[in-house]
Design an enzyme around this catalytic site. Structure first.
Site, short mmCIF file in Angstrom:
data_model
loop_
_atom_site.label_atom_id
_atom_site.label_comp_id
_atom_site.label_asym_id
_atom_site.label_seq_id
_atom_site.Cartn_x
_atom_site.Cartn_y
_atom_site.Cartn_z
N THR A 225 0.85 -1.18 0.00
CA THR A 225 0.00 0.00 0.00
C THR A 225 0.89 1.24 0.00
O THR A 225 1.87 1.33 0.72
CB THR A 225 -1.04 -0.02 1.14
OG1 THR A 225 -2.06 0.92 0.84
CG2 THR A 225 -0.45 0.24 2.52
N CYS B 139 -3.01 8.00 7.49
CA CYS B 139 -3.64 6.68 7.37
C CYS B 139 -2.74 5.63 8.03
O CYS B 139 -1.55 5.84 8.20
CB CYS B 139 -3.83 6.29 5.90
SG CYS B 139 -4.96 7.36 5.00
N HIS C 19 -5.74 -0.71 4.57
CA HIS C 19 -5.32 0.70 4.55
C HIS C 19 -6.49 1.54 5.09
O HIS C 19 -7.43 1.82 4.37
CB HIS C 19 -4.97 1.10 3.11
CG HIS C 19 -4.48 2.50 2.94
ND1 HIS C 19 -3.41 2.81 2.13
CD2 HIS C 19 -4.88 3.68 3.46
CE1 HIS C 19 -3.20 4.13 2.16
NE2 HIS C 19 -4.09 4.68 2.95
#
Lengths: 203, 168
Positions: B30, B36, B53
């Protein structure tokens, strides 16, 4: 709200006032660095934010991002994203150094970039404010210099704007010597702000 | 150089507010984690891995949730379920956390809500609730990170701009 509900006429109006605001912003930048600055707007569109990242570049691409909140009758967030190279060039332009001098961002350079964001946004907002008669003011700028994906998602999350479409205006600024500053300008409005802008424009 | 005996490991991209499962020799990736958080789960016995994610800690503050994987409180249980569906045992699962940075600097405190830190705290709480140990973390700070999870050994590599690859 989602921009999907806007009619083509309203979308055009929104693009048009943004273009005028940006034109005004570039004039201010030219005065700030005491040099002629030209502007091109190759594209502008409304996009969901995942697509907005892809439009600007890769998720891991180095970018500089200045963001300010707009308060008043038509609240929202304004952000400028410049690619890594352009960010350094902007610092050179602002500090009056030969292009290519600045290699990394120290405190001074960061302040310079924030100041550019301040000036650009201030004149952008005052152009729209003059045109519409709406009361709009800006807050102090935030700055980040890192991976595009990380920077943009963090900002959208902080702004609570992860479900919506965003007005994206691609801008290219360049000086007489064709030094190119490639950037993207984004406008995110809060619910109700667009309606107020439209009403003020008589649409 | 060793002759190439195996095909290049499959790379599986995990988008924002999404999760994916993969088996050895797949690598789950990711890109560009800022505030995040990337949560990896690994069942070493099966060499089965999952990567999430997430963007926000808590879905209960939103009345219209379109993508549950966006939230720590919904996304982590989803990822655990998906691992179980693929044969993983809850008692064997191990987690690693990456991300939760504070990307922006400035004086506008309304925008500096430290969502990154809240994401990390919520992810830890959800994992603790499920009884899954966190083997390693690379969280906080102010740098963007790309997370690469190798399902053949459970290792997580972290890529940051201008830094060497870090393995946890």
């Amino acid at each position: 709200m989602s921009y999907r509900n806007l009619s083509p006429v309203e979308l055009d109006a929104l693009r048009e006032i943004s273009n005028i605001g940006l034109g005004n912003a570039v004039t201010s930048l030219a005065q700030l660095i005491n040099r002629r600055v030209n502007m091109r707007v190759p594209r502008s569109s409304f996009l969901p934010f995942e697509e907005m990242i892809e439009l600007v570049g890769g998720y891991e691409e180095l970018v500089g991002c200045v963001s300010l909140r707009v308060l008043g009758d038509a609240p929202g967030i304004v952000l400028y994203i410049f690619d890594g190279e352009s960010t350094l060039r902007l610092v050179d332009m602002l500090l009056g150094l030969p292009v290519g001098t600045t290699g990394e961002l120290d405190e001074m350079a960061r302040s310079a970039i924030k100041e550019i964001g301040n000036v650009l946004t201030g004149s952008f907002v005052s152009a729209i404010s003059m045109m519409t008669g709406l009361n709009m003011i800006t807050t102090v700028p935030l700055f980040a210099f890192d991976m595009l994906g990380a920077v943009l998602t963090s900002l959208m999350v902080a702004a609570g704007r992860v479900e919506e479409q965003v007005l994206v205006i691609e801008t290219e600024l360049f000086q007489e010597d064709e030094t190119l500053i490639k950037g993207h300008f984004f406008l995110l409005t809060e619910p109700g702000a667009i309606e107020r802008l439209m009403a003020a424009l008589g649409l | 150089m060793e002759p190439a005996k195996f095909d290049r490991p499959v790379e599986i991209q995990v988008g924002i507010a999404d999760y994916k499962i993969g088996r050895e020799p797949a690598r789950l990736i990711t890109l560009g984690l800022g505030s995040c958080v990337g949560v990896s789960l690994y069942d070493p016995a099966l060499k089965l891995g999952g990567l999430l994610h997430l963007m926000l800690p808590d879905s209960t503050q939103f009345n219209n949730v379109t993508k549950p994987a966006k939230f720590a409180d919904l996304g982590i249980p989803l990822l655990i379920d998906e691992m179980k569906k693929n044969g993983a045992h809850l008692s064997r699962l191990q987690a690693k956390l990456v991300g939760g940075a504070q990307m922006f600097s400035g004086l506008d405190s309304k925008m500096i809500l430290n969502i990154g830190q809240r994401n990390v705290e919520k992810a830890r709480a959800m994992l603790r609730e499920a009884g899954i140990p966190i083997l390693a973390e690379e969280v906080g700070g102010n740098r963007g990170r790309t997370m690469i999870f190798d399902t053949s050994n459970g290792q997580v590599s972290i890529r940051m701009l201008g830094s060497k690859l870090k393995v946890i």
